[in-house]
Design a protein around this motif. Structure first.
Motif, PDB file in Angstrom:
ATOM      1  N   UNK B 603       0.814  -1.214   0.000  1.00  0.00           N
ATOM      2  CA  UNK B 603       0.000   0.000   0.000  1.00  0.00           C
ATOM      3  C   UNK B 603       0.843   1.257   0.000  1.00  0.00           C
ATOM      4  N   UNK B 604       0.451   2.214   0.832  1.00  0.00           N
ATOM      5  CA  UNK B 604       1.116   3.521   0.831  1.00  0.00           C
ATOM      6  C   UNK B 604       2.612   3.433   1.114  1.00  0.00           C
ATOM      7  N   UNK B 605       3.009   2.430   1.883  1.00  0.00           N
ATOM      8  CA  UNK B 605       4.421   2.391   2.292  1.00  0.00           C
ATOM      9  C   UNK B 605       5.329   2.154   1.095  1.00  0.00           C
ATOM     10  N   UNK B 611       9.286   2.668   0.662  1.00  0.00           N
ATOM     11  CA  UNK B 611       9.973   2.112   1.838  1.00  0.00           C
ATOM     12  C   UNK B 611      10.232   0.622   1.610  1.00  0.00           C
ATOM     13  N   UNK B 632      11.538   1.208   7.172  1.00  0.00           N
ATOM     14  CA  UNK B 632      11.118   2.131   8.216  1.00  0.00           C
ATOM     15  C   UNK B 632       9.788   1.729   8.834  1.00  0.00           C
ATOM     16  N   UNK B 633       8.965   1.046   8.014  1.00  0.00           N
ATOM     17  CA  UNK B 633       7.641   0.678   8.507  1.00  0.00           C
ATOM     18  C   UNK B 633       7.667  -0.610   9.331  1.00  0.00           C
ATOM     19  N   UNK B 635       8.131  -1.317  12.399  1.00  0.00           N
ATOM     20  CA  UNK B 635       7.381  -1.370  13.668  1.00  0.00           C
ATOM     21  C   UNK B 635       5.929  -1.817  13.492  1.00  0.00           C
ATOM     22  N   UNK B 636       5.370  -1.605  12.280  1.00  0.00           N
ATOM     23  CA  UNK B 636       3.989  -2.035  12.048  1.00  0.00           C
ATOM     24  C   UNK B 636       3.856  -3.553  12.084  1.00  0.00           C
ATOM     25  N   UNK B 640       2.979  -1.959  16.399  1.00  0.00           N
ATOM     26  CA  UNK B 640       3.181  -0.563  16.775  1.00  0.00           C
ATOM     27  C   UNK B 640       1.867   0.153  17.064  1.00  0.00           C
ATOM     28  N   UNK B 641       0.798  -0.212  16.369  1.00  0.00           N
ATOM     29  CA  UNK B 641      -0.455   0.532  16.513  1.00  0.00           C
ATOM     30  C   UNK B 641      -1.433  -0.220  17.404  1.00  0.00           C
TER      31      UNK B 641
END
Lengths: 697, 697
Positions: B603-605, B611, B632-633, B635-636, B640-641
């Motif tokens: 997706x956006x990453x 990324x 960088x993403x 942690x997801x 992370x969320x």
């Protein structure tokens, strides 16, 4: 406001603490002054008759000096300053250390020094300064072993040792200065004064600074922003990283501000930033050399393919672009180059190129209308004379305004050529990467010089309503009171969810009916800060649940804190986060630079990618719009994932309105609208976090 | 495989095309050779009797040369090479240009040259080379104006002009070389040969290269990976940016590979990368100076606070850390420093420090067990002798393995000290930033040298089933056939959604019942590539809709293309994307480096932040794990969320299994699993995109 021009224009310089004792600082300064100064040097020392053969004065009041260099022991400095003040001598450079940088006694002494400066309206450099230089009059009032050579850069440094180092290094490279000042502890005169002084100085073409901190960020921004319209300013700011900031604050005793604030502040001021000492003077030399390029297009002319590719890579890293030559340029290049040469950019004049061939090719590319700047790269070859090449380049320079950088990729065989070019204001480098970065700095200065300033918009707001809300905050604590804080936004025209505060289940149901759809319900109490923690918030309450939920919320609040004041329950429109993009608009007040506005896309983009941008308030509409463009996640506002674009104008206006709010009320120390939900139809501030300092109101 | 050591060990060097004509390349080479070479120089030219007073041979076969330097016109080069081959002379350096770099005739000539090299098993440098240097025997077979000084760096360059430039520049800086080679067109010997040769050379401590391209990426990686365990290799690769790559390919005629592939290839090879010529030699000097630091901790000892802060900022930018000294170190520093000095890191020995005080402080910090490397910064002062400081540093150096960098922040007054330090293998710089970056490169080399290689895991897979699927691809087109491509993943043990292919509405319903919950249904036809476009896919079909949907899909396919072959309908488990994290695992085959694996969050990453991270296949488990940590993403993936962490091991295994698949089948040109959905319970490949080249199978 203090000014520093008197320092550099001095005609009669007293050295208080003059001595000819070998190895002393007083002797070193006196020797430097006596070497080249066009004016009078007046030694002051009551204990000796003559110094270096010159008669000594007993006190400063006996001289008619217009500048005093003070090298007496710390204990007698204040006395000397008082004498100067009484005698009407306004300009002092205090070399003596033992002030703010050295413990409690020093701090007291520095405070007294400031008081004297105020009392007598004195301009003082230092204390703890290496001194000052002005090459126009041959004034070298420093104890550095080497004097500056004459030129058009002026340099201030918060490190005296760096001045010494730079004077030697720059001297070897033929880099010249107008004025140099070692700022020392900046008790009175600081970077703001020198930026202002040199901004007014017709003989200073560029202002360079090594700074560990900026005393008054707001003043600096205001002054430098005006100066940089005519004169470029480049700063090497140390303490950029966390480790560096710790080292800087232990070195100077001052608290280093946040890097984010410095970044925003220097940007607003139009100050270019160098990342190393080398870069500071690379940029300085380029900026002193002439006006910025009129276009971003750059032409590279080289006698070696490899270094041409390296230069092109660096252009790719910069905001310059490699010009695609027009047909006329290519046709003319074919006329001056051998058939195997490349007439595309980078132009390869081939390994057997003479200085003349270089010159011809350079002349052709300079006439291409898209070429704004040029880089010449020359490697040693049997047929190339660097000296003749320098001559050819200087000739081209005379006929154009296009700035160049020249890479002379050789050893000592290039020295004479480098000197010729440097005398003509053309900087030389070995490494193509440094040439490109310097040209890119010059390009950046074009947009700084040409920027158009619109005043920040002033919206019609209810300032009194906002003040009334802020006055309700009684203590300096984190304030999450939904209702009150949201009222601030209402007063400043920032859309918030529709809502009412009610005090019975029946009214709650009536309110929910008026709002329509599911609602959010929150307990309203100034005594319950963290409402979610005690179950004081319910999200997505349907109409038939509203009355019961009212009772539940009130009883939870009562159970949690029986003596809490309850102002009722807020019934609020439910903003469906899935319908829009969550953004954050916030403010943090920086001690040096004032309110710092932040914008970013919420959730992972802020938390994981730290994809945010900051500006100093007040912002113009243009700056607010730039903030939207700055973040990497900006495409998500524009429908990147197939969803319709959101109301960007609404976000831009919210940033500006917040800017007005925090500028109007210094009592707002911190404020986050998180999230500000943006949909295609508008924006709405769903939650707010606020810290107020009621003592400032 | 070709080797280059014979070149540098030559004892009898023939110059074919020898002449003493002023300004000719032949004369320049001969003069250079005659100047210093310990061996015999044998001029060859049938048209003259004597050159520079030496008798000329008529042909190469008349000499007993073990190396021939060829400077004859392009038209006769092949003849000379054939003669050499017949005479058993194996080593040639072809200076002559007019080969691959210059049009069709040249390209043909270069192909013939390669054929001759193969026929006679010749080692050839060039054509279009500036020549070679080996300082151990005084061999300078180049036409560069300046010879190399002796040292322990060996340097290869794809640009001859850069060799000339570097020889001058490095000579002025006292930087010495063991061997130097101008690679020219690399028709026979290339970077792989020289990395291998210098890797075996006990007198080469570091291999440096300027490269515009790498001929065989796979071979380079294999060779360099072995060499870099003992000898560091640093490469300045130009054509990094898009503009640079275009310039490089127009310069060399070769196609520059993708930067992503070079990045992954050089990293796998353990090759350090420099970003500029200056950095190449900064790193080279540091790496030639001694072994890497044993810890990441660095101590800074300075006589000036400001430059100490600048060094600390640079440490903050690097992977080094500023050591927090232990109590013993601080106690001992207090013993050797004045009371106002800082015993914290950076250690400020104060502006009045002598060389002895510097030396004492340095000795103390070097004994701190956490200090792995040290930076000494010295600004000019009245009491500091740079020469004595250099002596004190060299003394410290003799007693420790800890590497240092020294910043002598002065002008020509530092020259003697810089030479003393450089002779002791200690690099000096003006700018603290360059000193730190160089130490950081040395630190990077420690992990390269110490890496432990595990072989890639080999999973138990059904290779024959995969081959059978790939054989079904008849033409070289984008293949999106869900079923077949998914079968590849099944064969290699990568989890795919549960599914069956059915050929009636009743079977479809039965299949959906076995799967449970809503399903995805897709038409299966090798003739319909873009199934979604014709409505050939239905997502979220409930059990009671399955039979009807079957009919709908078949009739849509029939309407769209009546003659399409229909293999039925796939009924597949519906993977709820909201339950997990979408990732992408893909592969792109690079012409130079082979299969390049990609990982990123979907997706956006990937789309907006780009990324992603790449590695060359085959990857080890460690490398696959590093890919997850790189983005960088990441942690997801770890909750992370607020969501639970996903099955990272499942992603790591999928990357490894894909690595095995693409290594087994070179016919797979491109493959993307997008998304690979990762949940706490495992991973599942929801969709696949595949390009196959059936001609390779």
């Amino acid at each position: 406001m203090a000014s520093a021009s008197g320092m550099f224009d001095a005609e009669r310089v007293a050295v208080v603490g003059a001595t000819d004792r070998e190895g002393s600082i007083g002797a070193a300064i006196l020797r430097n002054l006596l070497a080249d100064f066009d004016g009078d040097v007046l030694p002051v020392n009551p204990n000796v008759e003559r110094v270096f053969g010159r008669p000594c004065h007993d006190g400063i009041e006996e001289t008619d000096a217009d500048l005093a260099i003070v090298v007496v022991p710390a204990e007698v400095v204040l006395e000397v300053v008082e004498d100067a003040g009484k005698a009407g001598l306004e300009n002092l450079v205090i070399i003596t250390a033992g002030f703010g940088e050295s413990g409690d006694d020093g701090t007291t002494r520095e405070a007294e020094l400031k008081a004297l400066a105020e009392k007598y309206d004195l301009d003082i450099v230092g204390p703890n300064s290496l001194g000052i230089i002005s090459t126009s009059s041959g004034l070298n009032a420093t104890f550095a072993p080497r004097n500056a050579i004459s030129g058009r850069m002026s340099f201030m440094s918060q490190s005296g040792a760096l001045v010494t180092a730079i004077l030697e290094w720059a001297g070897d490279r033929n880099l010249g200065f107008k004025d140099v000042v070692s700022l020392g502890n900046k008790a009175v005169l600081d970077e703001v004064d020198f930026v202002e002084t040199w901004g007014d100085d017709p003989d200073t073409d560029v202002v360079l600074g090594y700074l560990e901190g900026i005393e008054s960020g707001t003043e600096f921004v205001e002054t430098a922003r005006a100066v940089t319209r005519q004169t470029p300013v480049v700063v090497l700011k140390s303490g950029r990283t966390e480790a560096g900031a710790r080292a800087a604050s232990s070195h100077t005793g001052a608290i280093a501000g946040s890097e984010a604030a410095y970044k925003a502040g220097l940007e607003k001021a139009g100050v270019l930033r160098a990342q190393s000492t080398e870069e500071l003077f690379d940029f300085g030399t380029m900026l002193a050399g002439g006006p910025p390029p009129e276009t971003d297009g750059v032409a590279v002319v080289t006698n070696a393919g490899g270094p041409g590719v390296l230069a092109t890579d660096s252009v790719g890293d910069s905001e310059l672009t490699l010009t695609a030559f027009d047909d006329e340029t290519k046709r003319r290049l074919r006329g001056v180059l051998p058939s195997t040469a490349s007439v595309h950019n980078p132009v390869d004049v081939l390994g057997d190129a003479s200085a003349d061939r270089f010159g011809d090719a350079l002349e052709v590319v300079l006439s291409d209308p898209e070429v704004g700047s040029a880089i010449v790269i020359a490697c040693p070859s049997a047929v190339l004379s660097f000296d003749r090449l320098a001559g050819a380049i200087v000739e081209c320079r005379a006929e154009t305004n296009v700035p160049f950088a020249v890479c002379l990729m050789g050893g000592s065989s290039i020295d004479a050529a480098a000197e010729t070019l440097s005398s003509a204001g053309i900087p030389t480098y070995f490494d193509p990467a440094r040439a490109v970065r310097s040209l890119d700095a010059l390009r950046s200065y074009r947009s700084i010089r040409d920027r158009v300033d619109h005043p920040p918009a002033t919206f019609d707001v209810d300032r009194e309503a906002a003040r009334a809300i802020l006055e309700r905050v009684e203590s300096k604590r984190d304030n999450r009171l939904g209702v009150e804080a949201m009222g601030l936004l209402d007063a400043y025209g920032i859309p918030t969810p529709v809502g009412e505060i009610v005090d019975s289940p029946a009214e709650a149901t009536a309110a929910a009916e008026r709002i329509g759809g599911d609602v959010v319900m929150k307990i309203v109490s100034p005594d319950i800060l963290h409402k979610t923690d005690i179950g004081g918030v319910e999200v997505g309450v349907s109409l038939d649940e509203v009355a019961d939920t009212y009772e539940t919320l009130v009883s939870r609040a009562y159970n949690y804190q029986p003596d809490a004041r309850l102002f009722g329950v807020q019934v609020q429109e439910l903003v469906d986060l899935a319908d829009g993009v969550e953004t954050i608009v916030g403010m943090n007040r920086d001690p040096q630079f004032g309110p710092l506005l932040l914008f970013g896309l919420g959730g992972v983009f802020v938390e994981i990618f730290d994809d945010t941008t900051v500006r100093l308030a007040p912002v113009t509409e243009r700056e607010a719009r730039d903030m939207l463009n700055d973040v990497d996640s900006a495409p998500l506002l524009r429908g990147a994932r197939g969803s319709p674009p959101v109301d960007e104008a609404g976000i831009v206006e919210t940033i500006q309105r917040l800017s007005q709010l925090v500028t109007d009320f210094p009592a707002i120390v911190e404020l986050d609208i998180n999230p500000l939900v943006a949909t295609p139809d508008g924006v709405v501030a769903v939650d707010i976090r606020l810290t107020v300092d009621p003592e400032i109101l």
